[in-house]
Enzyme design. Sequence first.
Site, PDB file in Angstrom:
ATOM      1  N   TRP A 196       0.791  -1.227   0.000  1.00 33.00           N
ATOM      2  CA  TRP A 196       0.000   0.000   0.000  1.00 33.00           C
ATOM      3  C   TRP A 196       0.826   1.280   0.000  1.00 33.00           C
ATOM      4  CZ3 TRP A 196       2.059   1.808   4.333  1.00 33.00           C
ATOM      5  CH2 TRP A 196       2.289   0.938   5.399  1.00 33.00           C
ATOM      6  N   ASN A 197       2.151   1.175   0.108  1.00 30.60           N
ATOM      7  CA  ASN A 197       2.901   2.425   0.304  1.00 30.60           C
ATOM      8  C   ASN A 197       3.131   3.222  -0.983  1.00 30.60           C
ATOM      9  OD1 ASN A 197       4.684   0.460  -0.554  1.00 30.60           O
ATOM     10  ND2 ASN A 197       6.398   1.251   0.643  1.00 30.60           N
ATOM     11  N   GLU A 215       5.323  -7.700   2.963  1.00 27.51           N
ATOM     12  CA  GLU A 215       6.094  -8.110   4.142  1.00 27.51           C
ATOM     13  C   GLU A 215       6.758  -9.471   3.956  1.00 27.51           C
ATOM     14  OE1 GLU A 215       3.575  -8.136   7.549  1.00 27.51           O
ATOM     15  OE2 GLU A 215       3.113  -5.999   7.341  1.00 27.51           O
ATOM     16  N   GLU A 224       9.703  -8.745  -3.437  1.00 26.89           N
ATOM     17  CA  GLU A 224      10.280  -7.469  -2.967  1.00 26.89           C
ATOM     18  C   GLU A 224       9.752  -7.263  -1.557  1.00 26.89           C
ATOM     19  OE1 GLU A 224      12.409  -5.470  -4.455  1.00 26.89           O
ATOM     20  OE2 GLU A 224      12.510  -6.573  -6.332  1.00 26.89           O
ATOM     21  N   CYS A 262      10.237   0.737   2.065  1.00 27.28           N
ATOM     22  CA  CYS A 262      10.884  -0.544   2.374  1.00 27.28           C
ATOM     23  C   CYS A 262      12.393  -0.423   2.565  1.00 27.28           C
ATOM     24  CB  CYS A 262      10.581  -1.553   1.283  1.00 27.28           C
ATOM     25  SG  CYS A 262      10.976  -0.947  -0.359  1.00 27.28           S
ATOM     26  N   GLU A 279      11.164  -4.516  11.566  1.00 26.88           N
ATOM     27  CA  GLU A 279      10.737  -3.439  10.666  1.00 26.88           C
ATOM     28  C   GLU A 279       9.521  -2.727  11.265  1.00 26.88           C
ATOM     29  OE1 GLU A 279       8.777  -4.442   6.904  1.00 26.88           O
ATOM     30  OE2 GLU A 279      10.059  -2.975   5.903  1.00 26.88           O
ATOM     31  N   LYS A 339      19.263 -12.016   1.447  1.00 25.79           N
ATOM     32  CA  LYS A 339      18.717 -12.754   2.595  1.00 25.79           C
ATOM     33  C   LYS A 339      17.170 -12.752   2.554  1.00 25.79           C
ATOM     34  CE  LYS A 339      21.628 -10.614   5.654  1.00 25.79           C
ATOM     35  NZ  LYS A 339      22.203 -10.375   6.989  1.00 25.79           N
ATOM     36  N   GLY A 396      14.241 -10.595  -0.044  1.00 28.57           N
ATOM     37  CA  GLY A 396      13.682 -10.762  -1.386  1.00 28.57           C
ATOM     38  C   GLY A 396      14.301 -11.848  -2.231  1.00 28.57           C
ATOM     39  N   GLU A 428      13.715  -6.128  -9.427  1.00 27.59           N
ATOM     40  CA  GLU A 428      12.862  -5.282 -10.258  1.00 27.59           C
ATOM     41  C   GLU A 428      13.734  -4.176 -10.831  1.00 27.59           C
ATOM     42  OE1 GLU A 428       9.407  -4.105  -7.860  1.00 27.59           O
ATOM     43  OE2 GLU A 428       8.297  -5.721  -8.823  1.00 27.59           O
TER      44      GLU A 428
HETATM   45  P1  NDP Z   1       1.550  -7.210   3.170  1.00 29.29           P
HETATM   46  O1  NDP Z   1       2.538  -8.310   3.037  1.00 29.29           O
HETATM   47  O2  NDP Z   1       0.664  -7.201   4.355  1.00 29.29           O
HETATM   48  O3  NDP Z   1       0.563  -7.187   1.905  1.00 29.29           O
HETATM   49  C1  NDP Z   1       1.034  -7.053   0.593  1.00 29.29           C
HETATM   50  C2  NDP Z   1      -0.018  -7.570  -0.367  1.00 29.29           C
HETATM   51  O4  NDP Z   1      -0.194  -8.977  -0.205  1.00 29.29           O
HETATM   52  C3  NDP Z   1      -1.389  -6.938  -0.167  1.00 29.29           C
HETATM   53  O5  NDP Z   1      -1.980  -6.766  -1.440  1.00 29.29           O
HETATM   54  C4  NDP Z   1      -2.105  -7.997   0.652  1.00 29.29           C
HETATM   55  O6  NDP Z   1      -3.494  -7.909   0.559  1.00 29.29           O
HETATM   56  C5  NDP Z   1      -1.574  -9.263   0.005  1.00 29.29           C
HETATM   57  N1  NDP Z   1      -1.638 -10.477   0.826  1.00 29.29           N
HETATM   58  C6  NDP Z   1      -1.677 -10.575   2.172  1.00 29.29           C
HETATM   59  N2  NDP Z   1      -1.660 -11.886   2.541  1.00 29.29           N
HETATM   60  C7  NDP Z   1      -1.602 -12.620   1.392  1.00 29.29           C
HETATM   61  C8  NDP Z   1      -1.549 -14.024   1.102  1.00 29.29           C
HETATM   62  N3  NDP Z   1      -1.524 -14.932   2.063  1.00 29.29           N
HETATM   63  N4  NDP Z   1      -1.500 -14.417  -0.191  1.00 29.29           N
HETATM   64  C9  NDP Z   1      -1.468 -13.505  -1.183  1.00 29.29           C
HETATM   65  N5  NDP Z   1      -1.540 -12.164  -0.987  1.00 29.29           N
HETATM   66  C10 NDP Z   1      -1.594 -11.723   0.292  1.00 29.29           C
HETATM   67  O7  NDP Z   1       2.383  -5.857   3.038  1.00 29.29           O
HETATM   68  P2  NDP Z   1       1.872  -4.383   3.264  1.00 29.29           P
HETATM   69  O8  NDP Z   1       0.801  -4.094   2.260  1.00 29.29           O
HETATM   70  O9  NDP Z   1       1.590  -4.205   4.704  1.00 29.29           O
HETATM   71  O10 NDP Z   1       3.149  -3.507   2.840  1.00 29.29           O
HETATM   72  C11 NDP Z   1       4.174  -3.196   3.709  1.00 29.29           C
HETATM   73  C12 NDP Z   1       5.340  -4.152   3.509  1.00 29.29           C
HETATM   74  O11 NDP Z   1       5.760  -4.113   2.154  1.00 29.29           O
HETATM   75  C13 NDP Z   1       6.557  -3.767   4.312  1.00 29.29           C
HETATM   76  O12 NDP Z   1       7.107  -4.917   4.905  1.00 29.29           O
HETATM   77  C14 NDP Z   1       7.511  -3.213   3.281  1.00 29.29           C
HETATM   78  O13 NDP Z   1       8.862  -3.313   3.634  1.00 29.29           O
HETATM   79  C15 NDP Z   1       7.174  -4.030   2.073  1.00 29.29           C
HETATM   80  N6  NDP Z   1       7.580  -3.355   0.839  1.00 29.29           N
HETATM   81  C16 NDP Z   1       8.667  -3.816   0.133  1.00 29.29           C
HETATM   82  C17 NDP Z   1       9.115  -3.150  -0.991  1.00 29.29           C
HETATM   83  C18 NDP Z   1      10.298  -3.649  -1.786  1.00 29.29           C
HETATM   84  O14 NDP Z   1      10.427  -3.249  -2.937  1.00 29.29           O
HETATM   85  N7  NDP Z   1      11.165  -4.469  -1.243  1.00 29.29           N
HETATM   86  C19 NDP Z   1       8.456  -1.929  -1.451  1.00 29.29           C
HETATM   87  C20 NDP Z   1       7.313  -1.555  -0.673  1.00 29.29           C
HETATM   88  C21 NDP Z   1       6.909  -2.241   0.439  1.00 29.29           C
HETATM   89  P3  NDP Z   1      -4.321  -6.915   1.534  1.00 29.29           P
HETATM   90  O15 NDP Z   1      -3.391  -5.880   2.062  1.00 29.29           O
HETATM   91  O16 NDP Z   1      -5.336  -6.328   0.631  1.00 29.29           O
HETATM   92  O17 NDP Z   1      -4.861  -7.756   2.615  1.00 29.29           O
END
Ligand code: NDP
Length: 486
Positions: A148-149, A225, A246, A280, A383, A453, A456, A460
């Site tokens: 969502w960020n 996450e 990611e 992130c 985090e 580690k 990821g 990308e």
């Molecule tokens: P989440 O892991 O909670 O959710 C990410 C997505 O996965 C959402 O669309 C969520 O749906 C969906 N989801 C949740 N559970 C499942 C499942 N079991 N199977 C399939 N899809 C699922 O992350 P956040 O949205 O809270 O984002 C924050 C996290 O993202 C932080 O840890 C951050 O570090 C990371 N991040 C990493 C980046 C990178 O490039 N490395 C960039 C940006 C963020 P819903 O939310 O609709 O329930």
Amino acid sequence: MQRHKNYVNGKYLDNRTKECFAVINPATGKQIYEVEIADDTVLNAALESAVKGFKAWSAMDTVNRSRILMRAVSLLRDRNDDLARIEVMDTGKPFQEASTVDVVTGADVIEFFAGAAPGISGSQQDLGRDFYYTRREPLGVCAGIGAWNYPLQIACWKAGPALACGNSMIFKPSEETPLGALKLAEIFTQVGVPDGVFNVVQGAATVGQWLTACPGIEKISFTGEVGTGKKIMASAASTLKDVTMELGGKSPLIIFEDADVDQAVSAAMLGNFYTQGEVCTNGTRVFVHTSIREKFLEQLLARTRANIKMGDPMDPDTNFGALISSEHKKKVLSYIQSAKAEGATQQCGHTMPTLPSQNQEGFFVPPTVFTDCTDQMTFVREEVFGPVMAVLDFDTEAEVIQRANATPFGLAAGVFTRDIQRAHRVIHQLKAGICWVNAYGASPAQMPVGGYKQSGVGRENGLETIGYYTQVKSVYMGMGPLDSPF
Ligand code: NDP
């Protein structure tokens, strides 16, 4: 109340169950619209259309594909401010950021891959009389699951390379921020991307789970996450899907005694307070050499107090917005409590600046800095994903490298020093996929990004990503009689 739907086969599609979820503006705490949840009818239609879309799109000449995607880039740029306002409403981040970074960097990545697409090629090698060649073919239907960020940017960073390489995509945005991806889908249709090539399905984890288990989907590109990433990889393993992950981080920012302190403070503030700390790659463990600790802290606290303008995210002067949700705010506040309980000293972030009346119910947490931190404290290890900085002291290079690497994460790292040899020496020993020297946070389309580690799998951006959205077919050409003992 305005109601948004799923986007399938080039248009909006009603769900059969009529089930919806509410979307809240984080800056006001008020519902802004509702969105239909993708039920089985919608999900099956999305898959069917993505299969059909893939056939048409992958058969198209790459120059044409590229031209169509370039038109999408132009439209994204033309609509920059409208799209930025949507991102502000959904995420709570400042318009100041969304209008200069989110849409821009999303469009940049589509442009980069659209430019690269006509250059995707295989190779050929002679084997005496016979020879073989390789084809770099698309994977098929890919799924993107976003956090969502940076909702629109994440959708662009996944759709750009996926579509440029000839794949189709079913994208699921986070339930908190569903609108940006729908606008991207509309733009793709408007510029001539065939129906079904980019579909958006809405809902929470169950919709994501459907995608990760679906046998007709070849790849999952996930941003979110670490814990969710592990679940998705496990689910994708049942059909051996390709995955790009990611994930989160707890990145070190190391400031040596010879650093330009002013620049290092800018990096620490960018790497902790940009997007209210919901980035992130944030450098949330700020290691400062003991000899410059006082000077660094003095500047950091003075600038944090003077320059951060927390308030209505739509106000062009605001540079610090609201956290995504009430639940997330509670989580961030609980980390602040744990930091205090474990002995860290809170240097700022005690009081809420005055907010405009319409933002009183918003999910704001002011920028917070802790000193007297140790590596073992909960908020230093985990985090937080909020505006909470841990300042840690160090004395020697070897010590700081060891401490910086003592984490299961490995997303990013930064080093500030004027000693060029030390900069390279230290960076080469840090276990992180994205590193900055005398800089922090920049992520141009050309540069591959991804984690070491548990942060990821895969990358990308950058040309590397073409390898993650294509597969190599080897073709052996027999040019004479077969050599066989039978
Ligand atoms: P989440 O892991 O909670 O959710 C990410 C997505 O996965 C959402 O669309 C969520 O749906 C969906 N989801 C949740 N559970 C499942 C499942 N079991 N199977 C399939 N899809 C699922 O992350 P956040 O949205 O809270 O984002 C924050 C996290 O993202 C932080 O840890 C951050 O570090 C990371 N991040 C990493 C980046 C990178 O490039 N490395 C960039 C940006 C963020 P819903 O939310 O609709 O329930």
